[in-house]
Write a protein that holds these residues in place. Structure first.
Motif, PDB file in Angstrom:
ATOM      1  N   LEU A 747       0.908  -1.049  -0.014  1.00  0.00           N
ATOM      2  CA  LEU A 747      -0.097  -0.008  -0.089  1.00  0.00           C
ATOM      3  C   LEU A 747       0.813   1.277   0.008  1.00  0.00           C
ATOM      4  CD1 LEU A 747      -2.771   1.449  -0.039  1.00  0.00           C
ATOM      5  CD2 LEU A 747      -2.910   0.918   2.551  1.00  0.00           C
ATOM      6  N   GLY A 748       1.991   1.211   0.912  1.00  0.00           N
ATOM      7  CA  GLY A 748       2.942   2.461   0.658  1.00  0.00           C
ATOM      8  C   GLY A 748       3.324   2.562  -0.527  1.00  0.00           C
ATOM      9  N   LEU A 749       3.658   1.672  -1.070  1.00  0.00           N
ATOM     10  CA  LEU A 749       4.336   1.791  -2.441  1.00  0.00           C
ATOM     11  C   LEU A 749       3.486   2.157  -3.461  1.00  0.00           C
ATOM     12  CD1 LEU A 749       7.085   1.013  -4.015  1.00  0.00           C
ATOM     13  CD2 LEU A 749       6.010  -0.974  -4.523  1.00  0.00           C
ATOM     14  N   GLY A 750       2.177   1.840  -3.381  1.00  0.00           N
ATOM     15  CA  GLY A 750       1.075   2.584  -4.385  1.00  0.00           C
ATOM     16  C   GLY A 750       1.041   3.936  -4.051  1.00  0.00           C
ATOM     17  N   ARG A 751       0.956   4.204  -2.899  1.00  0.00           N
ATOM     18  CA  ARG A 751       1.144   5.776  -2.435  1.00  0.00           C
ATOM     19  C   ARG A 751       2.140   6.583  -2.920  1.00  0.00           C
ATOM     20  NH1 ARG A 751      -1.402   4.534   3.617  1.00  0.00           N
ATOM     21  NH2 ARG A 751      -3.605   4.365   3.010  1.00  0.00           N
ATOM     22  N   ALA A 752       3.174   6.059  -3.023  1.00  0.00           N
ATOM     23  CA  ALA A 752       4.264   6.617  -3.428  1.00  0.00           C
ATOM     24  C   ALA A 752       4.418   6.819  -4.827  1.00  0.00           C
ATOM     25  CB  ALA A 752       5.808   5.646  -3.090  1.00  0.00           C
ATOM     26  N   TYR A 753       3.846   5.816  -5.698  1.00  0.00           N
ATOM     27  CA  TYR A 753       3.725   5.855  -7.258  1.00  0.00           C
ATOM     28  C   TYR A 753       2.721   6.841  -7.528  1.00  0.00           C
ATOM     29  CZ  TYR A 753       6.747   1.697  -7.770  1.00  0.00           C
ATOM     30  OH  TYR A 753       7.749   1.051  -7.915  1.00  0.00           O
ATOM     31  N   VAL A 754       1.722   7.208  -6.810  1.00  0.00           N
ATOM     32  CA  VAL A 754       0.626   8.111  -6.934  1.00  0.00           C
ATOM     33  C   VAL A 754       1.611   9.562  -6.889  1.00  0.00           C
ATOM     34  CG1 VAL A 754      -1.195   9.374  -6.194  1.00  0.00           C
ATOM     35  CG2 VAL A 754      -1.101   6.825  -6.151  1.00  0.00           C
ATOM     36  N   LEU A 755       2.399   9.861  -5.942  1.00  0.00           N
ATOM     37  CA  LEU A 755       3.198  10.985  -5.756  1.00  0.00           C
ATOM     38  C   LEU A 755       3.903  11.143  -6.956  1.00  0.00           C
ATOM     39  CD1 LEU A 755       4.096  11.153  -2.082  1.00  0.00           C
ATOM     40  CD2 LEU A 755       2.315  12.225  -3.294  1.00  0.00           C
ATOM     41  N   GLN A 756       4.510  10.241  -7.679  1.00  0.00           N
ATOM     42  CA  GLN A 756       5.371  10.277  -8.905  1.00  0.00           C
ATOM     43  C   GLN A 756       4.494  10.399 -10.173  1.00  0.00           C
ATOM     44  OE1 GLN A 756       8.878   7.442  -8.782  1.00  0.00           O
ATOM     45  NE2 GLN A 756       8.169   6.715  -7.181  1.00  0.00           N
ATOM     46  N   GLY A 757       3.360  10.390  -9.901  1.00  0.00           N
ATOM     47  CA  GLY A 757       2.361  10.348 -11.083  1.00  0.00           C
ATOM     48  C   GLY A 757       2.085   9.334 -12.023  1.00  0.00           C
ATOM     49  N   ASP A 758       2.894   8.166 -11.474  1.00  0.00           N
ATOM     50  CA  ASP A 758       2.943   6.572 -12.351  1.00  0.00           C
ATOM     51  C   ASP A 758       1.811   5.998 -11.918  1.00  0.00           C
ATOM     52  OD1 ASP A 758       3.587   4.524 -13.502  1.00  0.00           O
ATOM     53  OD2 ASP A 758       5.816   4.588 -12.898  1.00  0.00           O
ATOM     54  N   THR A 759       0.752   6.258 -12.755  1.00  0.00           N
ATOM     55  CA  THR A 759      -0.592   5.608 -12.380  1.00  0.00           C
ATOM     56  C   THR A 759      -0.540   4.133 -12.813  1.00  0.00           C
ATOM     57  OG1 THR A 759      -1.925   7.280 -12.953  1.00  0.00           O
ATOM     58  CG2 THR A 759      -3.099   5.540 -12.761  1.00  0.00           C
ATOM     59  N   VAL A 760       0.139   3.654 -13.624  1.00  0.00           N
ATOM     60  CA  VAL A 760       0.376   2.334 -13.949  1.00  0.00           C
ATOM     61  C   VAL A 760       0.845   1.303 -12.910  1.00  0.00           C
ATOM     62  CG1 VAL A 760       1.402   0.364 -15.352  1.00  0.00           C
ATOM     63  CG2 VAL A 760       0.388   2.557 -16.300  1.00  0.00           C
ATOM     64  N   LYS A 761       2.129   1.935 -12.130  1.00  0.00           N
ATOM     65  CA  LYS A 761       2.836   1.307 -11.288  1.00  0.00           C
ATOM     66  C   LYS A 761       1.907   1.417  -9.970  1.00  0.00           C
ATOM     67  CE  LYS A 761       7.541   1.419 -12.819  1.00  0.00           C
ATOM     68  NZ  LYS A 761       9.055   1.988 -12.433  1.00  0.00           N
ATOM     69  N   ALA A 762       1.233   2.251  -9.931  1.00  0.00           N
ATOM     70  CA  ALA A 762       0.522   2.541  -8.570  1.00  0.00           C
ATOM     71  C   ALA A 762      -0.672   1.680  -8.493  1.00  0.00           C
ATOM     72  CB  ALA A 762      -0.023   4.108  -8.439  1.00  0.00           C
ATOM     73  N   LYS A 763      -1.450   1.384  -9.657  1.00  0.00           N
ATOM     74  CA  LYS A 763      -2.526   0.541  -9.789  1.00  0.00           C
ATOM     75  C   LYS A 763      -2.116  -0.943  -9.391  1.00  0.00           C
ATOM     76  CE  LYS A 763      -5.698   2.750 -13.089  1.00  0.00           C
ATOM     77  NZ  LYS A 763      -6.232   2.421 -14.367  1.00  0.00           N
ATOM     78  N   GLN A 785      -9.661   2.428   3.529  1.00  0.00           N
ATOM     79  CA  GLN A 785      -8.752   3.595   2.836  1.00  0.00           C
ATOM     80  C   GLN A 785      -8.111   3.190   1.409  1.00  0.00           C
ATOM     81  OE1 GLN A 785      -6.029   4.697   5.814  1.00  0.00           O
ATOM     82  NE2 GLN A 785      -7.484   5.421   7.347  1.00  0.00           N
ATOM     83  N   ALA A 786      -7.580   2.003   1.661  1.00  0.00           N
ATOM     84  CA  ALA A 786      -7.041   1.826   0.433  1.00  0.00           C
ATOM     85  C   ALA A 786      -8.139   1.447  -0.918  1.00  0.00           C
ATOM     86  CB  ALA A 786      -6.104   0.219   0.667  1.00  0.00           C
ATOM     87  N   LYS A 787      -9.132   0.918  -0.576  1.00  0.00           N
ATOM     88  CA  LYS A 787     -10.204   0.827  -1.628  1.00  0.00           C
ATOM     89  C   LYS A 787     -10.392   2.197  -2.263  1.00  0.00           C
ATOM     90  CE  LYS A 787     -12.130  -3.493  -0.219  1.00  0.00           C
ATOM     91  NZ  LYS A 787     -13.513  -4.236   0.208  1.00  0.00           N
ATOM     92  N   ALA A 788     -10.870   3.104  -1.281  1.00  0.00           N
ATOM     93  CA  ALA A 788     -10.934   4.441  -1.802  1.00  0.00           C
ATOM     94  C   ALA A 788     -10.140   5.007  -2.499  1.00  0.00           C
ATOM     95  CB  ALA A 788     -11.587   5.276  -0.493  1.00  0.00           C
ATOM     96  N   GLU A 789      -8.848   4.951  -2.110  1.00  0.00           N
ATOM     97  CA  GLU A 789      -7.785   5.413  -2.714  1.00  0.00           C
ATOM     98  C   GLU A 789      -7.475   4.832  -4.161  1.00  0.00           C
ATOM     99  OE1 GLU A 789      -4.209   5.087  -0.397  1.00  0.00           O
ATOM    100  OE2 GLU A 789      -5.256   6.272   1.147  1.00  0.00           O
ATOM    101  N   TYR A 790      -7.609   3.415  -4.114  1.00  0.00           N
ATOM    102  CA  TYR A 790      -7.610   2.702  -5.660  1.00  0.00           C
ATOM    103  C   TYR A 790      -8.729   3.325  -6.300  1.00  0.00           C
ATOM    104  CZ  TYR A 790      -7.427  -1.276  -8.768  1.00  0.00           C
ATOM    105  OH  TYR A 790      -7.106  -2.076 -10.039  1.00  0.00           O
ATOM    106  N   ARG A 791      -9.887   3.455  -6.004  1.00  0.00           N
ATOM    107  CA  ARG A 791     -10.973   3.908  -6.974  1.00  0.00           C
ATOM    108  C   ARG A 791     -10.565   5.068  -7.506  1.00  0.00           C
ATOM    109  NH1 ARG A 791     -14.456   1.519  -2.707  1.00  0.00           N
ATOM    110  NH2 ARG A 791     -14.525   3.773  -1.444  1.00  0.00           N
ATOM    111  N   LYS A 792      -9.879   6.079  -7.038  1.00  0.00           N
ATOM    112  CA  LYS A 792      -9.622   7.287  -7.403  1.00  0.00           C
ATOM    113  C   LYS A 792      -8.669   7.348  -8.819  1.00  0.00           C
ATOM    114  CE  LYS A 792     -10.188  10.189  -3.300  1.00  0.00           C
ATOM    115  NZ  LYS A 792      -9.605  10.916  -2.349  1.00  0.00           N
ATOM    116  N   LEU A 793      -8.148   6.047  -8.684  1.00  0.00           N
ATOM    117  CA  LEU A 793      -7.095   5.916  -9.869  1.00  0.00           C
ATOM    118  C   LEU A 793      -7.837   5.149 -11.218  1.00  0.00           C
ATOM    119  CD1 LEU A 793      -4.116   4.129  -7.757  1.00  0.00           C
ATOM    120  CD2 LEU A 793      -4.232   6.582  -8.685  1.00  0.00           C
ATOM    121  N   GLN A 794      -8.949   4.895 -10.909  1.00  0.00           N
ATOM    122  CA  GLN A 794      -9.620   4.254 -12.056  1.00  0.00           C
ATOM    123  C   GLN A 794     -10.051   5.236 -13.087  1.00  0.00           C
ATOM    124  OE1 GLN A 794      -9.545   1.019 -12.136  1.00  0.00           O
ATOM    125  NE2 GLN A 794      -8.429   1.275 -10.047  1.00  0.00           N
TER     126      GLN A 794
END
Length: 794
Positions: A747-763, A785-794
């Motif tokens: 989960l932390g890794l996904g949040r880090a990729y979001v900050l980098q703007g790398d949606t593919v790796k974040a997903k 929280q994780a599910k809510a954050e993941y939905r925003k990436l769709q």
């Protein structure tokens, strides 16, 4: 380059003086054992060139030396790198050339003439013979007399026979006209004393006393009682069968030993006569014999000391080592026959029934003699195995205070366990073990203790594997050495080699519950549910490890988000430990579950469990778990108070100062919105962030600073740095195991990729977490929280 006794090599801050066999850094001597030193000289002779493994073998070990070359060379390289502050991953001095050899990277090595007073052979100086012991220790370190004499005479050019035993090289001087009954490669079996006095106080006691006396010798090697028990079983005998001469001689033959020591005590009027003889176990020939008289019962231990010294000399040990390693028995153990009898019974209980059964005997021994240092030391170990850290600290401290009333080998052991379990000063514990190895190169115990309990605290798993392997080599029948080598391999993600070690233990029919514990962890690291179940079943039936296994299974359930199951398993573990009369174990289970609840977002439950834990006990590790749990629930005042108390109580404790406190302080800084302050606090943890303490037999503290640092980088919106921290956790699966941070790192890794703007790796990272928790309890806040954050990436 060709070496010359009057030259020195200089590179960077280091200097190697060939004449004195010294390594100096900025003028200060650095301890370096014989094989690493010779390896360094070989590399310095040809800087920048690859020195083949074959050439190093011929340089470091004579042709007739039997040694595990690959393992011993790795150990020598590791110790040399440690002395040079070098790293295999980012080498400055020594580069590994796979399958070929090693290269010294500094090509500009200066070859200079050594200072005349250093280059001059020490033996040629009249004052060298008068050199004080303290000065010689500064020069050579506290080596055994034989080793000191060896280096002295190397300088003088005298003839010495070097015998390589793994990394630590044992030496002894052979006098040309004296024929020795044994060599320093032989092993011996101690038989029971024949007691014709009718007094049971001597039964078992004299054999125990003789064992203590002879184990002081770096020359003699006694077959351990565990090996004797195993051999008795193969002979169809009961494991605690009395070792009468005939049985002892068969044990001697089956263990390929050289001799049996048969002792007897008889009463003649008011006096006692002790006799001791060494018998060749194949021919039955008497190799040496001696006897001594005691005027009364109170002088029997003194007479036993006399015969032990005489037999050591007659069997071939030099007078030098006998004089150095000959603490009188009454000082090495106790002047009380009754106390020694109780201690002997305790050691027998350890071998046949386990540490818990031995505790009453050891307690009785210190009641009879309050100055019995070694009995206190064993009580300290027993308290550790029964998860009573507070009691263990008291016993270890008492043993350390009385350490002068112990043999040299036991002083090293007491010192190492004191610094490991009381001060927490790991460098001092390592130093004690290194000196132990230098003086007793045939002993497996310092290697095993390093690999099992000391090196993992600072994350030195490569060396932990090497030391455990050396323990296996020195004593191939010691089951614990295999368990800890499995652990080290697992921590290094070398899973196939861990399995191979387990296969070796099975082939030798060796077993200890700790092998099952380590194999459970290995099975978890490899997603082997069947293997986990197999080893968990074996452990569940055991008294103490049964509740440890319940707690472990709770952690495994929580790793997949099955929090309700985890809570139930933790409750059962606490109940089981409390029924067994334990105080600290239930507190530890409550403390670790509090931290788990905090990470999962259940603030109130986390505070409740942490508060309960602190009511049950107040050990060092427990205090850390509670402090970190309070920090995650933003109960900053209680977290800071506990952290300050830890700092005050443990000022030189390595894991407290460089792992625990940086984690708590880092999280407290984050709670204040100070991300840069958090990363600054966590910088101190970098050298030992992989370190783990075995709280509740689990590596529950490994990489906590890394997880908090990852969160700090997230708060600072430094995505790439945060990703590196969380990926580090995922890359150490064999170390992190079933800790909650192993799952939450996805989960932390996904949040880090979001900050980098790398949606593919974040997903992908979010999907990894949600897949792992696909059957998780749905009401866990962090999952929502994780599910809510993941939905925003769709």
């Amino acid at each position: 380059m060709q070496t010359h006794p009057g030259i020195a090599y200089q590179f960077g801050p280091f200097e190697v003086n060939v004449a004195s066999a010294e390594l100096l850094k900025n003028g200060r001597r650095i301890r370096l054992q014989e094989q690493p030193y010779r390896l360094l000289v070989a590399l310095l002779e040809s800087p920048g060139e690859v020195i083949s493994r074959e050439e190093l073998r011929s340089r470091l070990w004579p042709d007739d030396t039997f040694v595990d070359f690959d393992g011993s060379l790795r150990v020598a390289v590791g110790k040399l790198r440690e002395a040079l502050d070098d790293s295999a991953d980012d080498p400055r001095y020594i580069e590994t050339i796979p399958k070929r050899g090693y290269r010294f990277l500094v090509t500009e090595v200066r070859r200079v003439e050594a200072a005349p007073e250093v280059a001059e052979p020490a033996a040629a100086k009249p004052e060298a013979a008068k050199l004080g012991e303290d000065a010689r220790r500064d020069y050579l370190g506290p080596l055994k007399t034989g080793a000191r004499a060896t280096r002295w005479w190397l300088v003088a050019g005298a003839a010495i026979l070097m015998i390589g035993i793994g990394l630590a090289v044992g030496t002894r001087m052979f006098f040309p006209h004296k024929v020795h009954a044994l060599t320093d490669k032989d092993t011996i079996v101690l038989a029971d004393f024949a007691n014709t006095t009718g007094d049971p106080v001597f039964d078992g006691t004299l054999r125990q006393g003789l064992s203590v006396q002879l184990e002081q010798s770096p020359f003699l090697s006694i077959i351990p009682d565990e090996k004797i028990q195993q051999t008795l079983g193969l002979m169809g005998q009961h494991v605690d069968a009395k070792l009468i001469p005939a049985i002892a001689r068969e044990v001697c033959q089956r263990t390929t030993s050289a001799a049996v020591l048969d002792g007897s005590i008889a009463k003649i009027g008011t006096q006692y006569l002790l006799t001791l003889k060494a018998v060749n176990c194949k021919s039955g020939e008497t190799l040496a014999s001696t006897e001594a008289e005691a005027s009364d019962e109170n002088h029997v231990l003194n007479a036993l000391g006399k015969v032990s010294v005489e037999i050591r000399n007659k069997l071939g040990e030099s007078l030098n080592t006998i004089q150095k390693f000959d603490t009188p028995l009454e000082e090495a153990t106790t002047p009380s026959l009754e106390a020694l009898k109780a201690f002997s019974s305790g050691m027998q209980a350890v071998r046949t029934k386990g540490p818990e059964a031995a505790a009453p005997f050891f307690k009785h021994a210190v009641e009879l003699d309050p100055n019995f240092a070694v009995a206190y030391a064993y009580l300290g170990v027993q308290a550790t195995t029964s998860l009573e850290p507070g009691l263990s600290v008291n016993y270890r401290t008492k043993a350390y205070e009385l350490r002068d009333r112990a043999s040299e080998a036991e002083k090293y052991w007491i010192t190492a366990t004191y610094h490991k379990g009381v001060t927490g000063n790991i460098p001092k514990a390592i130093e004690a073990c290194d000196l132990w190895i230098q003086d007793y190169p045939r002993s497996e115990l310092p290697h095993v203790y390093l690999g099992a309990a000391i090196l993992p605290v600072v994350g030195q798993y490569e060396r932990a594997f090497e030391e455990s392997s050396e323990g296996v080599r020195l004593r191939p029948d010691f089951a614990l050495a295999y368990a800890f080598r499995i652990r080290a391999y697992t921590a290094l993600n070398r899973f196939d080699e861990a399995k191979a070690t387990y296969a070796q233990a099975l082939e030798r029919k060796l077993h200890t519950p700790y092998i099952d514990l380590e194999m459970y962890n290995l099975a978890f690291a490899q997603n082997d549910a069947a293997g986990m179940a197999q080893h968990a079943t074996k452990l569940a039936a055991l008294t103490r490890l049964g509740h440890t296994m319940l707690s472990t299974e709770g952690d495994t359930a929580a790793y997949s988000g099955h929090l309700k199951d985890a809570r139930e398993l933790t409750r059962r573990a606490m109940d089981s430990a409390q029924r067994g009369g334990e105080k600290d174990a239930p507190a530890l289970y409550s403390g670790t579950s509090a931290l788990r609840e905090a990470w999962f977002g259940n603030t109130e439950e986390a505070r409740r469990r942490a508060t309960l834990a602190m009511k049950l006990s107040s050990g060092r590790d427990l205090q850390y778990f509670a402090a970190l749990a309070f920090a995650y629930t933003k109960d900053n005042a209680r977290a800071k108070a506990l952290a300050d108390d830890l700092n005050k109580k443990f000022p030189e404790d390595t894991i407290v100062q460089f792992n625990y406190l940086p984690s708590v302080r880092g999280k407290l800084a984050l709670n204040k919105g100070d991300a840069s302050g958090a990363t600054a606090s966590l910088a101190a943890a970098a050298p030992s962030e992989l370190g783990a303490t075995r709280a509740s037999d689990l590596d529950w503290t490994a990489m906590f600073p890394v997880f908090v640092r990852g969160e700090a980088y997230l708060a600072a919106r430094r995505g790439s740095e945060a990703a590196a921290e969380f990926q580090k956790i995922l890359d150490h699966r064999g170390l992190v195991l079933n800790q909650p941070i192993g799952a939450l790192a996805h989960l932390g890794l996904g949040r880090a990729y979001v900050l980098q703007g790398d949606t593919v790796k974040a997903k992908a990272a979010y999907q990894d977490f949600l897949t792992l928790w696909k059957d998780a309890d749905q009401d866990i806040p962090v999952l929502q929280q994780a599910k809510a954050e993941y939905r925003k990436l769709q």
